[in-house]
Motif scaffolding. Structure first.
Motif, PDB file in Angstrom:
ATOM      1  N   PHE B 103      37.372  40.042  70.151  1.00 36.81           N
ATOM      2  CA  PHE B 103      37.728  39.615  68.801  1.00 36.81           C
ATOM      3  C   PHE B 103      38.581  40.627  68.058  1.00 36.81           C
ATOM      4  CE2 PHE B 103      34.008  37.353  70.106  1.00 36.81           C
ATOM      5  CZ  PHE B 103      34.209  36.083  69.631  1.00 36.81           C
ATOM      6  N   SER B 109      32.517  41.953  64.583  1.00 38.37           N
ATOM      7  CA  SER B 109      32.271  41.361  65.888  1.00 38.37           C
ATOM      8  C   SER B 109      31.095  41.991  66.628  1.00 38.37           C
ATOM      9  CB  SER B 109      33.535  41.402  66.742  1.00 38.37           C
ATOM     10  OG  SER B 109      33.976  42.718  66.886  1.00 38.37           O
ATOM     11  N   HIS B 158      27.906  51.075  63.061  1.00 37.95           N
ATOM     12  CA  HIS B 158      28.495  51.790  61.919  1.00 37.95           C
ATOM     13  C   HIS B 158      28.799  53.245  62.234  1.00 37.95           C
ATOM     14  CE1 HIS B 158      25.007  54.220  60.678  1.00 37.95           C
ATOM     15  NE2 HIS B 158      24.261  53.194  61.047  1.00 37.95           N
TER      16      HIS B 158
ATOM     17  N   MET C   1      42.514  61.198  76.826  1.00 46.77           N
ATOM     18  CA  MET C   1      42.193  59.794  76.636  1.00 46.77           C
ATOM     19  C   MET C   1      40.707  59.542  76.550  1.00 46.77           C
ATOM     20  SD  MET C   1      44.173  56.579  77.216  1.00 46.77           S
ATOM     21  CE  MET C   1      43.435  55.564  78.396  1.00 46.77           C
ATOM     22  N   THR C   2      39.972  60.287  77.390  1.00 52.28           N
ATOM     23  CA  THR C   2      38.533  60.080  77.374  1.00 52.28           C
ATOM     24  C   THR C   2      37.869  60.964  76.336  1.00 52.28           C
ATOM     25  OG1 THR C   2      38.481  61.607  79.193  1.00 52.28           O
ATOM     26  CG2 THR C   2      38.215  59.305  79.734  1.00 52.28           C
ATOM     27  N   ASP C   3      38.654  61.818  75.759  1.00 51.23           N
ATOM     28  CA  ASP C   3      38.086  62.751  74.793  1.00 51.23           C
ATOM     29  C   ASP C   3      37.893  62.080  73.437  1.00 51.23           C
ATOM     30  OD1 ASP C   3      39.578  65.315  72.837  1.00 51.23           O
ATOM     31  OD2 ASP C   3      37.463  65.029  73.254  1.00 51.23           O
ATOM     32  N   LEU C   4      36.751  61.437  73.291  1.00 56.26           N
ATOM     33  CA  LEU C   4      36.489  60.744  72.037  1.00 56.26           C
ATOM     34  C   LEU C   4      35.194  61.276  71.451  1.00 56.26           C
ATOM     35  CD1 LEU C   4      37.261  57.323  73.516  1.00 56.26           C
ATOM     36  CD2 LEU C   4      38.462  58.233  71.560  1.00 56.26           C
ATOM     37  N   SER C   5      35.311  62.300  70.676  1.00 57.12           N
ATOM     38  CA  SER C   5      34.078  62.821  70.106  1.00 57.12           C
ATOM     39  C   SER C   5      33.632  61.875  69.012  1.00 57.12           C
ATOM     40  CB  SER C   5      34.312  64.218  69.545  1.00 57.12           C
ATOM     41  OG  SER C   5      35.341  64.157  68.601  1.00 57.12           O
ATOM     42  N   LEU C   6      32.374  61.469  69.094  1.00 53.82           N
ATOM     43  CA  LEU C   6      31.893  60.426  68.207  1.00 53.82           C
ATOM     44  C   LEU C   6      31.750  60.887  66.774  1.00 53.82           C
ATOM     45  CD1 LEU C   6      29.329  58.775  70.542  1.00 53.82           C
ATOM     46  CD2 LEU C   6      31.366  57.759  69.580  1.00 53.82           C
ATOM     47  N   SER C   8      33.833  62.711  65.166  1.00 52.89           N
ATOM     48  CA  SER C   8      35.085  62.930  64.458  1.00 52.89           C
ATOM     49  C   SER C   8      35.536  61.666  63.755  1.00 52.89           C
ATOM     50  CB  SER C   8      36.153  63.383  65.440  1.00 52.89           C
ATOM     51  OG  SER C   8      36.366  62.373  66.384  1.00 52.89           O
ATOM     52  N   GLU C   9      34.919  61.399  62.634  1.00 59.13           N
ATOM     53  CA  GLU C   9      35.305  60.241  61.880  1.00 59.13           C
ATOM     54  C   GLU C   9      35.362  60.613  60.431  1.00 59.13           C
ATOM     55  OE1 GLU C   9      33.706  56.219  62.192  1.00 59.13           O
ATOM     56  OE2 GLU C   9      32.724  57.056  63.929  1.00 59.13           O
ATOM     57  N   ILE C  10      36.160  59.837  59.678  1.00 57.28           N
ATOM     58  CA  ILE C  10      36.267  60.198  58.288  1.00 57.28           C
ATOM     59  C   ILE C  10      35.165  59.504  57.502  1.00 57.28           C
ATOM     60  CG2 ILE C  10      37.824  60.364  56.345  1.00 57.28           C
ATOM     61  CD1 ILE C  10      40.052  60.308  58.367  1.00 57.28           C
ATOM     62  N   LYS C  11      33.968  59.899  57.746  1.00 56.03           N
ATOM     63  CA  LYS C  11      32.856  59.472  56.911  1.00 56.03           C
ATOM     64  C   LYS C  11      31.819  60.565  57.032  1.00 56.03           C
ATOM     65  CE  LYS C  11      32.301  55.472  59.124  1.00 56.03           C
ATOM     66  NZ  LYS C  11      31.660  54.277  59.671  1.00 56.03           N
ATOM     67  N   ASP C 181      32.152  37.577  63.366  1.00 48.98           N
ATOM     68  CA  ASP C 181      32.459  37.300  64.766  1.00 48.98           C
ATOM     69  C   ASP C 181      31.332  37.673  65.720  1.00 48.98           C
ATOM     70  OD1 ASP C 181      34.788  35.910  64.750  1.00 48.98           O
ATOM     71  OD2 ASP C 181      36.062  37.681  64.645  1.00 48.98           O
ATOM     72  N   TYR C 182      30.331  38.425  65.263  1.00 47.55           N
ATOM     73  CA  TYR C 182      29.258  38.701  66.219  1.00 47.55           C
ATOM     74  C   TYR C 182      28.511  37.416  66.563  1.00 47.55           C
ATOM     75  CZ  TYR C 182      25.627  38.737  62.543  1.00 47.55           C
ATOM     76  OH  TYR C 182      24.782  38.400  61.536  1.00 47.55           O
ATOM     77  N   ALA C 185      30.701  35.729  68.994  1.00 49.36           N
ATOM     78  CA  ALA C 185      30.580  36.448  70.262  1.00 49.36           C
ATOM     79  C   ALA C 185      29.332  35.979  71.003  1.00 49.36           C
ATOM     80  CB  ALA C 185      30.521  37.952  70.017  1.00 49.36           C
ATOM     81  N   GLY C 288      27.495  50.581  57.119  1.00 52.02           N
ATOM     82  CA  GLY C 288      28.773  50.312  57.793  1.00 52.02           C
ATOM     83  C   GLY C 288      29.919  50.706  56.911  1.00 52.02           C
TER      84      GLY C 288
END
Lengths: 333, 331, 288
Positions: B103, B109, B158, C1-6, C8-11, C181-182, C185, C288
Motif C-alpha cells: 500500500f 497500512s 510508530h 543500504m542495510t545500515d538502518l539504525s532504528l 535515527s529518526e526525527i522524533k 489500509d491495515y 491489508a 504514531g
C-alpha cells in the motif's frame, strides 16, 4: 551571501536559528541559515522531510514563534523582522509578504466565498474602496487563469477543483500585490500536468510584478524548472547554495550529489539506483561533526570531529563540506 | 515472458452516487463515479507492468479490483484462467496468498497495535506457511530479505520511519510467498533518497524471487525505471500501452506526450519545450462523449468528439487509443 | 543500504511510558484514587463500616452526626455511615452490571454491522432510531414496569436499552477504521472476516468505547439510584443510595444528613468515573 547582483536584495536573512520546545528537550530545527532574495528572483529551498526547509519559511514571518524561539535576523527592506512585535508582523503578513501552502483546502476558509476572501485581504492591507476591491478581485482571478472570473467570485472553495483551488489561493495571496511570496510545497499535492501550469503561473507572476519568491520543495526537478537560486538543506542547515544552473550541473556537496543521483533520470532502466545509505539523523542527537558524515561516502576523520562551515570560495557558490565533490557535470549526464 | 498470469478483461466499475428523494422524483440519473471504463490488459509472468496516470484516473481502483478489494460491475479478472470473482473462487483464499498488495500510506497500512513479529507471524500462521517451530527462523529470513535489523521484530509501527514501515509492508506481503505483487504508489509518500532504497529493494526481490509486479504510480521517472511495459490510464481507460522504453522515447497518444513533457526535468536548460495541457481532468462523474481526452487535446477533430477510439496496435509501437495516432508527430 | 539504525529518526527517541504520562495528569489520578477507594469499600464494607448496617436501635432514632455516628442515624436508629458504606457494594455493582452487558452486546453488534454494512446495517439504523427517540429513563422505566421492580430486572432493562449507544459508537468507529489500509491489508492477506473484525479493527476502535463506558458507569449509578428512589430498583431494607435518599426524604428539614450523605457519595463516584474517562481518552490513543 549569494550571487552579487545589480539589484539590492529585498530580503536578507542572516544566521537564522529556530529552536522548538523548551527546557531539556529542545529541537534545533533551523541553524545559521543565511540567504537573500532579489526582486523578481526565485529562490528554491530544497531538502527532505525534517530538513528544516518549511520551518525556515515559517520563521521568516514569525509563524514559528508560538512553538519555539527564533534568533538571527530577517531584514525586510532594512528592517529586522525577528524583533518586530506580533502586531507589526500581522500587518506585514498577507500585505507586503504573502504565503501559500501545500494544501489549499485547509488554508482557504470553506465558509466564505472566494470573492469575500480576496476582499478581506484587500481591506486589511490596502486603502481601496469597495468597487476598487471588487475590480481587483476579478482582475486577480483572471490573472491566475480562472475562466469566467466575475461569475466565480461568489463561489465557495469546495466548488473549485484541486488545481483551481491552488490558483484561488495564489489569487488571494497576491491580491494586495506583495513584494515577496513564500510558497511552501505549492504543487506537491497536484498532478504533474497541473503542477506545470501552477509553476508557470508563479514564474510569470514573479517576473511581471518584480516579486521575490522563496519556494520550498522536495523536488529537484521543480527547482531546475523554476528557480534562479537554490539552497539545499540538511538537518536544519544549508549545506550548499548558489545559482541553480551551477548547483544542479555540478553539485559539490556529497548530499546534493546523492539527492540528484537518487532521481531515476538518465539512468539505465531496471538497474540499481544510487541511494544515500541510512536515514537522516535525529535533530535531538546531532553528531558533533558534520550531520551528514554518517551517510557520506567520502567522510574523513575530520568530518566526524568538527563541522564544516558554509564557505564561499568562488563568490558564487557556498558549500559546507571539507572534501567537496569535484565532478563537473557528472551528475547530470 | 509470454504466459499471462493475470488477464483483465473489459473491466468496468462505477461507484454508485447517492440519490436523494428529489433526484428520484425528478427522474435525474444517479451521479455515478465511473472509475474504470473497459480496462483490458495482461500481466505476463515475471514482468513489471507500470500503470501511470493522474489522480482520479482509476489506477488505484484497478489495483484494488485485482486483489478483490472492489468488485467490478462488469468484465472479468482471470488468474491462471479462472475468474477470481466467481463464487467458488471467492471462497478460495489461496488467491489472496498468491496475489499480494503493498500500500501507499506507510502510516495506515500497518496495525498500530501490533509489533512486526505479530504482523508477520499472523500471516505465516493463517496460511500455514511453515511449521510452528520454524516461524522464528522464517521471520528472521524475511527481515533479512527486506534489509531490516532483527531487533525491528519487537517494535511497534510508530517506532519506524516511513521507509522502514514500507519494508515491513513488503515483508508482510512476501511472508505468504506470492507470485504477483501489486504495488500501489509504494514509494510516493517517501523522500527521494529513501525512494531509491525501496525501488532497489523491489528490483532485487523481483529477480531473486521471480515475482510478477504491477507497479502503479504517478511518478513517470519511477515507472520508467522499474517497468518492462507501461500502461497509461486516462479517466478509467487505457489510452496507450506498450514496451516501456519505446513508449517513453516515443509516446504516441497526445496525453502520454503531454504527461511526459510535464514531468519536471533535472536539467535547468530543459525549459520551454513543454506541451501545455489546457484545463484539468474532467470529473469522472461526467465523462465527455467520444474520446475522453478531446477536451484537452491539441489535435482534436470532429471525429474525436463523437467516436470513442479503440485501443489498437501501431506498427513498431504499442497499442494506442487515438484516431490520429499515425498523423501526430512527436515533439 | 542495510545500515538502518532504528533510533535515527526525527522524533524523541525516549518517549515517556503510559504510566509516566498518567502520573502527570492530576485529574486522572484524582479520579483513579476516588474509584480505587470506592472499589475497596464496595469489596470490603464489613471492614470499614463501624456498625452493623441493619442493627436497629429504637433508642437512637434520627440522631444528628456525632463521634459515635459520624453520619448520624436513621429513623430506625441504624448507623447512616455504615449504611452508606454498605451501599457501595450495591451501587458499584450497578456501575458494572448495568453497563458491561450493554457494552459487550453493543460492541459486537456495532462491529459486525460496521464491517458488513448492507441490509443488516439498514435494519440496525431503524432499530437505533426507534430506541433513541424515547428518553432513556422513560424507556427503562417502561421495561421495568413490564418485568416488575427489582435489581435483576433493572439490569435487564438498562441493558436492553443501553446496548444501542455502544453499538452506534462502535459502528461509526469501525467504519472510520476501515478506511485505514491495515484493514484492506487484512482482506488482501486472505484473513477471515472475524479475524479482521476482532483481531485488527476492534482493538483500534475500542478507545472511544472505553471512554464512553466510564461516563456510562457514572450514569448507571445515577440511573440505578433514581430507580431505587422511585422504588423500582433495589428494595428496602437493602442499603442503596437511592433507597437511602428516599428514606430521608420526609425528614429533609429535620434530619438532613439522611439524604445528604448518600447524595455526596453519588456525586463523588460519578465525578471519579468522569475524571478517569477524560484521562483515558489521551492515554489509550495509539502512538504514531
Amino acid at each position: 551571501m549569494t550571487l552579487k547582483s545589480v539589484h539590492s536584495p529585498i530580503l536578507q536573512v542572516e544566521d537564522l536559528c529556530t529552536t522548538f520546545g523548551s527546557g531539556i528537550a529542545t529541537i534545533p530545527a533551523v541553524r545559521d541559515v543565511s540567504f537573500s532574495v532579489n526582486k523578481g528572483e526565485i529562490l528554491g529551498l530544497v531538502g527532505e522531510s525534517g530538513s528544516g526547509k518549511s520551518v525556515t519559511l515559517r520563521s521568516l514571518l514569525g509563524l514559528s514563534r508560538r512553538y519555539g524561539e527564533t534568533t538571527g535576523s530577517v531584514y525586510w527592506k532594512g528592517d529586522n523582522l525577528v524583533v518586530r512585535s506580533e502586531a507589526d508582523m500581522r500587518r506585514i503578513r498577507g500585505g507586503e509578504i504573502a504565503m501559500i501552502f501545500q494544501e489549499p483546502m485547509t488554508s482557504l476558509n470553506p465558509l466564505l466565498t472566494v470573492g469575500m476572501q480576496i476582499d478581506e485581504t484587500l481591506k486589511a492591507h490596502t486603502a481601496m474602496n469597495a468597487s476598487e476591491r471588487k475590480a481587483r478581485a476579478v482582475e486577480m482571478l483572471d490573472l491566475v487563469g480562472i475562466p469566467a472570473a466575475r461569475s466565480r467570485l461568489g463561489e465557495y472553495p469546495h466548488q473549485f477543483s484541486g488545481g483551481m483551488r491552488q490558483r484561488v489561493m495564489i489569487a488571494i495571496a497576491l491580491a494586495a500585490r506583495p513584494q515577496l511570496l513564500l510558497a511552501d510545497e505549492p504543487t506537491t499535492a497536484l498532478d504533474v500536468t497541473i503542477q506545470a501550469q501552477i509553476l508557470d503561473l508563479i514564474l510569470s507572476l514573479a517576473k511581471d510584478f518584480d516579486m521575490g519568491v522563496v519556494l520550498v520543495t522536495h523536488d529537484l526537478g521543480v527547482v531546475a524548472q523554476t528557480c534562479d537560486q537554490v539552497a539545499v538543506m540538511y538537518a536544519g542547515r544549508i549545506v550548499e547554495q548558489g545559482a541553480v544552473r551551477q548547483v544542479l550541473r555540478a553539485p559539490q556537496h556529497p548530499y546534493t550529489v546523492g539527492l540528484m543521483r537518487s532521481v531515476p533520470e538518465n539512468v539505465p532502466p531496471r538497474t540499481p539506483l544510487y541511494s544515500i545509505p541510512g536515514t537522516p539523523p535525529s535533530l535531538l542527537s546531532l553528531p558533533e561533526g558534520c550531520a551528514f558524515s554518517a551517510r557520506c561516502p567520502q567522510k574523513t576523520v575530520l568530518c566526524e570531529q568538527s563541522r564544516p562551515h558554509l564557505t564561499n570560495e568562488t563568490g558564487e557558490r557556498a558549500v559546507a563540506c571539507f572534501s567537496r565533490v569535484e565532478t563537473q557535470g557528472d551528475a547530470v549526464a | 515472458m509470454t504466459e499471462a498470469v493475470l488477464e483483465i478483461k473489459d473491466v468496468n466499475l462505477a461507484f454508485k452516487g447517492k440519490r436523494t428523494v428529489l433526484d428520484v422524483l425528478s427522474n435525474r440519473p444517479s451521479r455515478d463515479v465511473h472509475a474504470l471504463n473497459g480496462v483490458s490488459l495482461d500481466l505476463r509472468r515475471g514482468e513489471t507492468l507500470g500503470v501511470v496516470g493522474e489522480s482520479g484516473c482509476g489506477k488505484s481502483t484497478l489495483a484494488r479490483c485485482i486483489v478483490r478489494l472492489y468488485e467490478p460491475n462488469d468484465g472479468e479478472i482471470l488468474f491462471q484462467g479462472k475468474d477470481v470473482f466467481e463464487a467458488s473462487e471467492r471462497k478460495d483464499r489461496s488467491y489472496n496468498r498468491r496475489v499480494q498488495m503493498m500500500f501507499q500510506d506507510p502510516y495506515s497500512s500497518l496495525n498500530p497495535r501490533m509489533t512486526t513479529r505479530q504482523i508477520l507471524s499472523e500471516a505465516l500462521k493463517v496460511h500455514d506457511m511453515c511449521k510452528e517451530v520454524d516461524i522464528p527462523e522464517k521471520m528472521s529470513g524475511l527481515m533479512d530479505l527486506v534489509q531490516l535489523p532483527e531487533d525491528a521484530l519487537d517494535k511497534y509501527p510508530h517506532e519506524f520511519s516511513g521507509g522502514q514501515r514500507q519494508r515491513i509492508g513488503i515483508a508482510r506481503a512476501l511472508a505468504v510467498e506470492p507470485e504477483v505483487l501489486i504495488a500501489d504508489e509504494l514509494v510516493s509518500a517517501l523522500d527521494v533518497s529513501v525512494q531509491a532504497q525501496i525501488v532497489n529493494l523491489l528490483l532485487d526481490l523481483q529477480e531473486r524471487l521471480q515475482l510478477t509486479i504491477l507497479f502503479v504510480a504517478h511518478d513517470l521517472r519511477l515507472v520508467r525505471h522499474v517497468s518492462n511495459r507501461v500502461a497509461v490510464i486516462y479517466l478509467g481507460r487505457i489510452v496507450e500501452i506498450g514496451d516501456s522504453e519505446t513508449l517513453f522515447a516515443n509516446p504516441s497518444h497526445p496525453y502520454s506526450q503531454a504527461l511526459l513533457s510535464a514531468a519536471p526535468s533535472l536539467d535547468p536548460d530543459d525549459k520551454g519545450k513543454k506541451i501545455h495541457l489546457e484545463g484539468e481532468l474532467p470529473s469522472p462523474l461526467d465523462i465527455p462523449p467520444g474520446c475522453p481526452f478531446h477536451v484537452r487535446c491539441r489535435h482534436k477533430t470532429p471525429k474525436c468528439t463523437t467516436e470513442l477510439p479503440r485501443l489498437r496496435p501501431l506498427d513498431g509501437r504499442g497499442s494506442v487509443a487515438c484516431h490520429h495516432a499515425e498523423e501526430i508527430e512527436n515533439v | 543500504m542495510t545500515d538502518l539504525s532504528l533510533s535515527s529518526e526525527i522524533k524523541p527517541s525516549r518517549r515517556p511510558s503510559r504510566m509516566q504520562i498518567a502520573l502527570r495528569k492530576p485529574g486522572f489520578m484524582a479520579g483513579a484514587a476516588i474509584i480505587g477507594a470506592s472499589t475497596v469499600l464496595a469489596l470490603f464494607p464489613n471492614v470499614f463500616a463501624p456498625h452493623d448496617p441493619n442493627f436497629i436501635d429504637y433508642l437512637a432514632v434520627r440522631q444528628p452526626p456525632s463521634w459515635q455516628h459520624p453520619f448520624g442515624t436513621d429513623l430506625l436508629g441504624r448507623d447512616s455511615l455504615s449504611r452508606v458504606i454498605w451501599a457501595y457494594s450495591i451501587n458499584m455493582q450497578m456501575a458494572v452490571l448495568a453497563t458491561v452487558f450493554a457494552l459487550t452486546i453493543g460492541v459486537i453488534i456495532g462491529a459486525l454491522v460496521g464491517y458488513y454494512r448492507g441490509i443488516a446495517d439498514m435494519i440496525f439504523g431503524r432499530v437505533v432510531d426507534a430506541i433513541i427517540t424515547f428518553p432513556f429513563l422513560v424507556l427503562v422505566i417502561a421495561v421495568v414496569a413490564v418485568l416488575g421492580p427489582g435489581l435483576i430486572n433493572m439490569y435487564i432493562a438498562i441493558t436492553l436499552v443501553g446496548w444501542v449507544y455502544y453499538a452506534r459508537l462502535m459502528r461509526a468507529e469501525v467504519i472510520s477504521q476501515m478506511t485505514n489500509d491495515y484493514a484492506s491489508a487484512g482482506i488482501v492477506m486472505g484473513y477471515s472476516d472475524l479475524r479482521i473484525i476482532f483481531r485488527h479493527l476492534l482493538p483500534n476502535a475500542l478507545t472511544p468505547i472505553i471512554v464512553y463506558w466510564m461516563t456510562d458507569m457514572a450514569l448507571a449509578i445515577l440511573l440505578g439510584s433514581s430507580l431505587g428512589y422511585l422504588g423500582l430498583g433495589a428494595q428496602p431494607p437493602q442499603a442503596e443510595w437511592g433507597v437511602l435518599i428516599a428514606e430521608g426524604r420526609n425528614f429533609i428539614t429535620t434530619a438532613w444528613w439522611l439524604s445528604l450523605m448518600p447524595g455526596i457519595a453519588i456525586v463523588l463516584t460519578g465525578l471519579g468515573f468522569s475524571l478517569i474517562g477524560d484521562g483515558l481518552a489521551d492515554l489509550l490513543r495509539p502512538r504514531g
